[in-house]
Scaffold this active site. Sequence first.
Site, PDB file in Angstrom:
ATOM      1  N   GLU A 138       0.903  -1.291  -0.013  1.00 24.00           N
ATOM      2  CA  GLU A 138      -0.157  -0.040   0.104  1.00 24.00           C
ATOM      3  C   GLU A 138       0.828   1.263  -0.042  1.00 24.00           C
ATOM      4  O   GLU A 138       1.886   1.183   0.868  1.00 24.00           O
ATOM      5  CB  GLU A 138      -0.854  -0.105   1.173  1.00 24.00           C
ATOM      6  N   ARG A 158       6.139 -12.812   9.545  1.00 24.30           N
ATOM      7  CA  ARG A 158       7.126 -11.672   9.357  1.00 24.30           C
ATOM      8  C   ARG A 158       8.161 -11.968   9.913  1.00 24.30           C
ATOM      9  O   ARG A 158       8.580 -12.527  11.103  1.00 24.30           O
ATOM     10  CB  ARG A 158       6.678 -10.429   9.761  1.00 24.30           C
ATOM     11  N   LYS A 192       4.936   0.820  10.603  1.00 26.40           N
ATOM     12  CA  LYS A 192       4.795   1.873   9.664  1.00 26.40           C
ATOM     13  C   LYS A 192       4.338   3.255  10.372  1.00 26.40           C
ATOM     14  O   LYS A 192       4.978   4.474  10.036  1.00 26.40           O
ATOM     15  CB  LYS A 192       3.976   1.677   8.673  1.00 26.40           C
TER      16      LYS A 192
END
Length: 564
Positions: A37, A262, A272
Amino acid sequence: MTTEDSKPASDFIRDIVRQDLLTNKYDGRVHTRFPPEPNAYLHIGHAKAIWISFSIAEEFNGLYNLRFDDTNPVKEEQEYIDAIIRDIRWLGWDWGDRLYYASDYFEQMYEYAEQLIRAGKAYVDELSAEEIRDYRGTLTEPGRLSPYRERPLEENLALFRRMRAGEFPDGSRVLRAKIDMTSPNLNMRDPVMYRILHASHPRTGDKWCIYPMYDWAHGLEDSIEGITHSLCSLEFEDHRPLYDWFLDELGIYHPQQIEFARTNLTYTMTSKRRLLRMVREGLVSGWDDPRMPTLCGLRRRGYTPETIRTFCQRTGVAKTNSTVDIAFLEHCLREDLNQRAQRVMGVLRPLRMVIDNYPEGQVEEFDAVNNPENPAAGTRKVPFSRVLYIEQDDFLEEAPPKYFRLTPGSEVRLRYAYFVTCTGVVKDKSGEVIEVHCTYDPATRGGDAPDGRRVKSTLHWVSAEHAIEAEVRLYDHLFNKEDPADVEDGKDFKDYINPDSLEVLTSCRVEPSLAGATPGSRYQFERQGYFCVDPDSSSGKLVFNRIVTLRDTWAKIQKQQKND
RNA sequence: UGGGGAGUCGUCUAGUGGUAGGACAGCGGACUCUGGAUCCGUAAGCGAAGGUUCAAAUCCUUCCUCCCCAGCCA
């Protein structure tokens, strides 16, 4: 890849792909994608996700797409799109002409939505956001049906069209899938497919005022692109039933979603949201601050893409949550840089050294090896004269045990040049040593004693008259807590920022061969570490970033002595 | 107390019924014109308890711990 391991990686996803190839599940195709994104810069964690998807496609002679999942114009910006493309290219991936945007599929998605409405599987809800939350139930209690759930198909269709036409304000209506409000999986409790957002999109501008939600959009994007293996992180495991449901209800091509864990790093923050905060609040100089775990930060710091890819490969793919010791990343870094970085001499904290018996005005040039790991790199000349600079750390008036460097009366080697013996020091008023005096042994020219006598230490140096000045930025971990994301009550992650993560040295001296070094070039300053020329450098002034120190056994001994 | 996942040296990771292996970190040593690199050695692990089996990290049962989910974020 110079440092990548030769043996092919193997993991549970590759096992699945291999199996699918065997059973011809997708006609022998392997097609993956990385769907960022564009609402932030990419970091080391993304590098791992990219590596997983792209390297698998590459290994099985498949294809991989870069696809921007740009379904939320409120947060997304062109700046991020550009940065993401730049960073993935830098990592060395080439997606050919397969650069896609979810927003390119908005029309198709809209048609699919109407199809679902006509099939009685979606409805326009007029509950408010709060009401929807309330109706959803909790982890242990089932949800309740919306009073708008049983509208006639035609009314749903008409309302949805009016939503698209912009007749309703933000938040007033949503399109929901009609699934099961009692499902133990909250994602299946009539998830929202479209919300109204009168926001300008970086690519579609004001064409749309309804935007698809992730769960609705993602499977469609994968389906439209013919993805075979849609790889994502663990938190989407709960979403897979929904991914499957949409595709099955629509009866369209159905890729399979597979989730992996992850990769986290110690002393590193990869949220983020928090990274964005650090940039906005000026805690770092920007997304590309060399202390940031962003790809552009690592690039500016001096990391090589090969290091990052090797790291991704060696840490493996699994479903276990993991936090890799940052020392392992640094190990991969040193291993890579050791092979490729040209050696050079640079003095970070200069201490003047005068060789009293060396002829005034005389200059000699010594041959220095550019890279002992690569003889083909050749040699260069380094000028030597009566007044030099050595490292402050390399002289101690009173030497502790195991200190092999220069100390009054001791003899050491000046790399490639001569043996010198310390004969005295000059101090300032405060008693600080500001100059050391030595004598040299002309017979040791080049650095070896014909009588076979040995020295315990070799020092790097620069000729005072010939050296060029430089600024050097010393970096350390940005956080001093192993898991900075684990914020204790009453604290903020900012409390864990390492106040010593950056030290700027402005009067360093480096050997003259460095004149004209260009931004991005990497060197090993012998005995100290690897350094990279920063873009802040100008023709008159070099600025170096310390990428990583060399392994330092003396530092370790010092630490032990301190603890004793 | 719903659902979905995961537990192998400190860390990451192999193993898929047959001697628990590797890497990083640690420790010790050799070598060295970088206290770098390299080389050698060493310590350290199957979450727990039962069961099946000649044999279990692996199969079964129960338990424990950790992670994720109640955005009109992705």
